[in-house]
Design a protein around this motif. Structure first.
Motif, short mmCIF file in Angstrom:
data_model
loop_
_atom_site.label_atom_id
_atom_site.label_comp_id
_atom_site.label_asym_id
_atom_site.label_seq_id
_atom_site.Cartn_x
_atom_site.Cartn_y
_atom_site.Cartn_z
N ASP A 315 39.47 24.54 19.87
CA ASP A 315 39.72 25.79 20.57
C ASP A 315 40.69 25.61 21.73
OD1 ASP A 315 38.20 24.47 22.43
OD2 ASP A 315 36.68 26.04 22.66
N ASN A 316 41.50 24.57 21.66
CA ASN A 316 42.47 24.30 22.72
C ASN A 316 43.74 25.10 22.49
OD1 ASN A 316 44.85 22.67 23.90
ND2 ASN A 316 43.06 21.80 24.93
N THR A 317 44.10 25.92 23.46
CA THR A 317 45.26 26.80 23.31
C THR A 317 46.55 26.02 23.08
OG1 THR A 317 44.20 28.47 24.69
CG2 THR A 317 46.58 28.65 24.42
N ALA A 318 46.70 24.88 23.76
CA ALA A 318 47.91 24.09 23.61
C ALA A 318 48.08 23.57 22.18
CB ALA A 318 47.90 22.91 24.58
N VAL A 319 46.98 23.43 21.45
CA VAL A 319 47.05 23.01 20.05
C VAL A 319 47.24 24.22 19.15
CG1 VAL A 319 45.79 21.92 18.15
CG2 VAL A 319 45.65 20.96 20.45
N LEU A 320 46.46 25.27 19.37
CA LEU A 320 46.48 26.42 18.47
C LEU A 320 47.77 27.22 18.53
CD1 LEU A 320 42.82 27.72 18.92
CD2 LEU A 320 43.73 26.27 17.11
N THR A 321 48.53 27.08 19.60
CA THR A 321 49.80 27.82 19.71
C THR A 321 51.00 26.94 19.37
OG1 THR A 321 49.91 27.34 22.08
CG2 THR A 321 48.90 29.43 21.42
N ASP A 322 50.77 25.74 18.90
CA ASP A 322 51.86 24.83 18.53
C ASP A 322 51.62 24.35 17.11
OD1 ASP A 322 53.37 22.41 18.10
OD2 ASP A 322 53.71 22.30 20.25
N PRO A 323 52.35 24.88 16.13
CA PRO A 323 52.08 24.50 14.74
C PRO A 323 52.15 23.00 14.48
CG PRO A 323 53.47 26.44 14.79
CD PRO A 323 53.37 25.95 16.22
N ALA A 324 53.05 22.29 15.14
CA ALA A 324 53.14 20.84 14.90
C ALA A 324 51.86 20.14 15.36
CB ALA A 324 54.35 20.27 15.62
N ARG A 325 51.36 20.52 16.54
CA ARG A 325 50.12 19.93 17.02
C ARG A 325 48.94 20.31 16.13
NH1 ARG A 325 51.20 21.61 23.27
NH2 ARG A 325 52.50 19.82 23.88
N ALA A 326 48.90 21.56 15.73
CA ALA A 326 47.79 22.01 14.87
C ALA A 326 47.78 21.26 13.55
CB ALA A 326 47.88 23.52 14.64
N ARG A 327 48.96 21.04 12.99
CA ARG A 327 49.03 20.34 11.71
C ARG A 327 48.67 18.87 11.88
NH1 ARG A 327 51.63 23.42 7.75
NH2 ARG A 327 52.53 21.67 6.64
N THR A 328 49.06 18.28 13.00
CA THR A 328 48.68 16.90 13.26
C THR A 328 47.17 16.78 13.39
OG1 THR A 328 50.79 16.41 14.33
CG2 THR A 328 48.94 14.96 14.85
N ALA A 329 46.55 17.71 14.13
CA ALA A 329 45.10 17.67 14.30
C ALA A 329 44.39 17.88 12.97
CB ALA A 329 44.68 18.74 15.30
N ALA A 330 44.86 18.83 12.16
CA ALA A 330 44.21 19.11 10.87
C ALA A 330 44.34 17.92 9.93
CB ALA A 330 44.81 20.36 10.25
N ARG A 331 45.48 17.28 9.92
CA ARG A 331 45.63 16.10 9.08
C ARG A 331 44.62 15.03 9.45
NH1 ARG A 331 51.32 16.76 10.00
NH2 ARG A 331 52.40 17.53 8.13
N ALA A 332 44.48 14.82 10.76
CA ALA A 332 43.58 13.75 11.23
C ALA A 332 42.13 14.07 10.92
CB ALA A 332 43.79 13.54 12.73
N VAL A 333 41.72 15.31 11.16
CA VAL A 333 40.30 15.67 11.01
C VAL A 333 39.94 15.82 9.52
CG1 VAL A 333 38.62 17.50 11.41
CG2 VAL A 333 40.13 16.75 13.26
N LEU A 334 40.82 16.38 8.74
CA LEU A 334 40.52 16.71 7.35
C LEU A 334 40.99 15.65 6.37
CD1 LEU A 334 41.43 20.50 7.51
CD2 LEU A 334 39.15 19.48 7.61
N GLY A 335 41.75 14.67 6.86
CA GLY A 335 42.25 13.63 5.97
C GLY A 335 43.30 14.13 4.99
N LEU A 336 44.11 15.09 5.41
CA LEU A 336 45.12 15.66 4.54
C LEU A 336 46.50 15.03 4.75
CD1 LEU A 336 44.07 19.41 4.86
CD2 LEU A 336 43.68 17.90 2.93
#
Length: 336
Positions: A315-336
């Motif tokens: 729920d971090n705004t700095a992540v959710l408003t930055d597609p590159a950060r969001a995709r990096t976080a999703a890759r790490a958490v979901l193993g994608l």
């Protein structure tokens, strides 16, 4: 929306001199979600158009528009800003692939991946599929919006399951905190559960939950939510854990009944029950998560960890408003 539609028709379109284009008001802005009020006009507000042209034409079209816009339209200045953004006119000229990559991190004209879906915040999906397309001469906007309108069936089941898991993890905690003398903690957890139930209901109804400012508005606009909404209001306003539990239980049971009406699983008992041998009433949200996962047919989706969409584990705004950060976080958490 009415102002911007007229602005495009009366002012912007005549400046394009036959240039093929699409025009819309989508993306950021309370008006895109139909949530603007008089308060919205106090900053960064005026006639706006998002103008899409073929790549290679953006600079020339932008120069033409900038040179010929009137100072005002329908009584509003065409150049506006705020303390946080410099003054600028409200016509943004771009091409579709660039705009979508900037907003979402991918181009929906290409085949979508699981990462594309799960790394994209609900707010961004709501912004892209909301608003209005005034003209789609390029025939690119409406197909892209249709593609993004809702999740593929297996991903929908997966996200619903993860949302039920979020609720299940905390169901007994408002009572446990209250029993331990932590009434504030009980109240905070009740509010969190209320928000998660609102998001779950929106997801059940195939609506992308907007971010916190507009979540309650989006929820109350759904038909058939008045009684559950009243239970959630009473739960968050209650002054003791037993009263909170009573109203949460009503909300759980009504939300569970909605689940059964979706026919995504066999019917499940919607009644609350004791939490093991402790004096707390819970629904048992894991029952719904398990049943939903059992209906997933794609092995890759079934193998995903129980974390869900980016909004369900961050729920971090700095992540959710930055597609590159969001995709990096999703890759790490979901193993994608």
């Amino acid at each position: 929306m009415q102002l911007s539609r007229a602005f495009y028709t009366d002012v912007v379109r005549p400046l394009l001199a036959g240039v093929p284009h699409s025009a819309a008001l989508i993306g950021p802005g309370s008006e895109v979600l139909d949530c603007d009020t008089e308060r919205s006009t106090d900053h960064d507000w005026g006639p706006r158009v998002l103008l899409f042209v073929p790549r290679g034409h953006t600079a020339a079209v932008s120069d033409t528009v900038t040179a010929h816009l009137p100072d005002t339209f329908a009584g509003y200045p065409t150049v506006f800003g705020s303390d946080r953004s410099p003054p600028r006119h409200g016509v943004h000229v771009t091409d579709t692939a660039t705009w979508f990559r900037d907003r979402l991190g991918f181009d929906p004209a290409q085949p979508l991946t699981t990462l594309d879906w799960l790394a994209t915040p609900w707010q961004r999906l709501a912004e892209v599929t909301g608003g209005e397309v005034f003209h789609d001469g390029l025939n690119l906007l409406e197909p892209a919006r249709a593609t993004l309108r809702w999740y593929p069936a297996d991903l929908w089941r997966y996200i619903l399951a993860c949302q039920w898991d979020r609720i299940a993890e905390s169901e007994a905690f408002p009572g446990r905190c209250g029993e331990a003398g932590d009434d504030l903690g009980s109240a905070v957890l009740t509010a969190r559960l209320a928000a998660d139930l609102q998001r779950l209901t929106l997801l059940m109804r195939r609506r992308y939950p907007p971010y916190a400012k507009w979540l309650g508005t989006a929820y109350t606009r759904l038909t058939g939510t008045a009684e559950t909404g009243e239970a959630l209001s009473r739960a968050t306003a209650a002054t003791g854990w037993r009263e909170r539990e009573h109203h949460l239980s009503l909300a759980y049971e009504r939300t569970a009944a909605l689940h059964n009406r979706l026919n995504l699983t066999a019917p499940l008992d919607p009644a609350v029950r004791p939490y093991h041998d402790r004096p707390f009433q819970v629904l048992g949200g894991h029952r719904y998560a398990t049943a939903l996962r059992a209906g997933i047919t794609d092995p890759a989706t079934a193998a995903l960890p129980p974390a869900g969409s980016i909004d369900q584990f961050c729920d971090n705004t700095a992540v959710l408003t930055d597609p590159a950060r969001a995709r990096t976080a999703a890759r790490a958490v979901l193993g994608l």
